[in-house]
Design a protein around this motif. Structure first.
Motif, PDB file in Angstrom:
ATOM      1  N   HIS A 217       3.450  -3.871 -45.965  1.00 46.94           N
ATOM      2  CA  HIS A 217       2.267  -4.723 -45.891  1.00 46.94           C
ATOM      3  C   HIS A 217       1.790  -4.987 -47.312  1.00 46.94           C
ATOM      4  O   HIS A 217       2.190  -4.296 -48.258  1.00 46.94           O
ATOM      5  CB  HIS A 217       1.141  -4.058 -45.077  1.00 46.94           C
ATOM      6  N   THR A 218       0.919  -5.947 -47.483  1.00 51.01           N
ATOM      7  CA  THR A 218       0.344  -6.216 -48.790  1.00 51.01           C
ATOM      8  C   THR A 218      -0.448  -4.995 -49.265  1.00 51.01           C
ATOM      9  O   THR A 218      -1.230  -4.419 -48.509  1.00 51.01           O
ATOM     10  CB  THR A 218      -0.607  -7.432 -48.738  1.00 51.01           C
ATOM     11  N   ILE A 219      -0.215  -4.594 -50.523  1.00 47.85           N
ATOM     12  CA  ILE A 219      -0.880  -3.409 -51.057  1.00 47.85           C
ATOM     13  C   ILE A 219      -2.046  -3.843 -51.933  1.00 47.85           C
ATOM     14  O   ILE A 219      -1.873  -4.238 -53.095  1.00 47.85           O
ATOM     15  CB  ILE A 219       0.112  -2.531 -51.851  1.00 47.85           C
TER      16      ILE A 219
ATOM     17  N   ASP B   7      -3.870   1.139 -48.333  1.00 45.66           N
ATOM     18  CA  ASP B   7      -2.552   0.497 -48.314  1.00 45.66           C
ATOM     19  C   ASP B   7      -1.551   1.292 -49.145  1.00 45.66           C
ATOM     20  O   ASP B   7      -0.405   1.498 -48.735  1.00 45.66           O
ATOM     21  CB  ASP B   7      -2.637  -0.934 -48.878  1.00 45.66           C
TER      22      ASP B   7
ATOM     23  N   ASP C  98      -0.740   4.700 -47.482  1.00 49.74           N
ATOM     24  CA  ASP C  98       0.023   4.421 -46.266  1.00 49.74           C
ATOM     25  C   ASP C  98       1.473   4.085 -46.594  1.00 49.74           C
ATOM     26  O   ASP C  98       2.406   4.572 -45.945  1.00 49.74           O
ATOM     27  CB  ASP C  98      -0.641   3.271 -45.504  1.00 49.74           C
ATOM     28  N   GLU C  99       1.679   3.271 -47.623  1.00 53.15           N
ATOM     29  CA  GLU C  99       3.036   2.908 -48.040  1.00 53.15           C
ATOM     30  C   GLU C  99       3.797   4.138 -48.531  1.00 53.15           C
ATOM     31  O   GLU C  99       4.969   4.333 -48.196  1.00 53.15           O
ATOM     32  CB  GLU C  99       2.977   1.855 -49.153  1.00 53.15           C
TER      33      GLU C  99
END
Length: 319
Positions: free
Chosen positions: A150-152, A157, A160-161
């Motif tokens: 997903h866009t960070i 974000d 999560d990444e």
């Protein structure tokens, strides 16, 4: 398996120009005594080991002594860098140190392999995730030529990444050691924070871990779940912490899904306290331990000449 959760040692810290090295040495010896008495298998240190990215020689020696004494007691250590630390300096020699049971997070590069320990219930996998920002994760992905899921944009974000790349096996027990500000935690004056709360991380990203050892927040607290927890600092590092009860967190992992938490109180060499009263009331007899670090508010209606110097005759560590 029994773990001790520590964080935010801030070795080398000064408070109002007072060096706290003596206090920190005292509390680390107390922590070592507790670790041995409680028969812990490992100590988790969740970042901000030092107060500065370029720590003093005295602070480095203090950490070296603490880690050596844990090793002599056959207690493993899992340690990560916080936002006050230099991840590069802290991780120097880490691959060699693993042979002695000291595991230090490397500079974040997107590849975090678990350290696998064993007990009567099987595997315990410990993941070390140092303090990261969205820019760190975006730069890592660009360097590896990979696209994010997903866009960070936010810290949530980014974390999560990073966790998604760990490929967690939920059938075994998993422990995460990390250093972030998790939404819902209560701050105090001695912590760094971003304007507008842009550094918040949503606790939902930690699903899949049996215990999350957090660092960054100085007051001991749980975040939603008993198993997502800040240990807090071992000492009070501002007067906003004067009412805190400092402790170490003992985490006992039995079979999958069984986690017990115990907080063991710490007693400092010098407390951090606030006093309020007239000059006469405060100097007639010392209130509490006069050797504590103190913030004093005088309530006299008239000015007291040379009040600070005269108070220091009774309370030498007035700040």
């Amino acid at each position: 398996m029994k773990l001790m959760h520590l964080a935010d040692l801030h070795l080398g810290k000064r408070l109002n120009d007072f060096s706290l090295l003596e206090d920190q040495s005292f509390i680390l010896k107390q922590i070592l005594h507790i670790a041995v008495r409680e028969h812990v298998d490992a100590v988790l240190i969740a970042g901000d080991v030092y107060d500065k990215s370029t720590p003093s020689a005295e602070a480095v020696l203090l950490l070296d002594t603490f880690l050596f004494e844990l090793s002599q007691s056959h207690i493993d250590v899992y340690l990560i860098a916080g936002n006050h630390d230099s991840a590069e300096r802290l991780s120097f020699g880490s691959r060699l140190m693993e042979k002695g049971g000291l595991y230090i997070s490397k500079v974040y590069d997107g590849a975090i392999e678990p350290i696998v320990a064993h007990d009567d219930y099987g595997e315990v996998r410990v993941y070390l995730l140092p303090f990261i920002k969205p820019t760190h994760v975006r730069a890592m992905l660009e360097k590896r030529g990979e696209e994010p899921r997903h866009t960070i944009e936010s810290y949530t974000d980014a974390v999560d990444e990073a966790i998604s790349r760990m490929q967690i096996d939920r059938s075994v027990r998993n422990v995460l050691v990390t250093h972030q500000f998790v939404t819902g935690s209560v701050r105090c004056d001695s912590e760094d924070f971003s304007v507008g709360g842009t550094d918040n991380v949503d606790a939902r990203v930690f699903d899949g871990f049996d215990y999350v050892a957090l660092g960054h927040i100085h007051s001991p607290q749980k975040i939603g779940s008993e198993t997502i927890r800040y240990s807090g600092t071992p000492l009070k590092y501002s007067f906003s912490e004067s009412m805190h009860k400092k402790s170490v967190c003992i985490v006992s992992l039995a079979e999958k899904g069984s986690v017990q938490i115990e907080l063991i109180p710490l007693e400092p060499l010098h407390d951090v306290r606030e006093l309020k009263g007239t000059f006469s009331e405060l100097t007639k007899t010392a209130l509490g331990n006069p050797e504590d670090y103190l913030h004093i508010t005088l309530t006299d209606e008239d000015d007291v000449p040379d009040a600070l110097s005269r108070l220091r005759l009774v309370y030498p560590r007035i700040m």
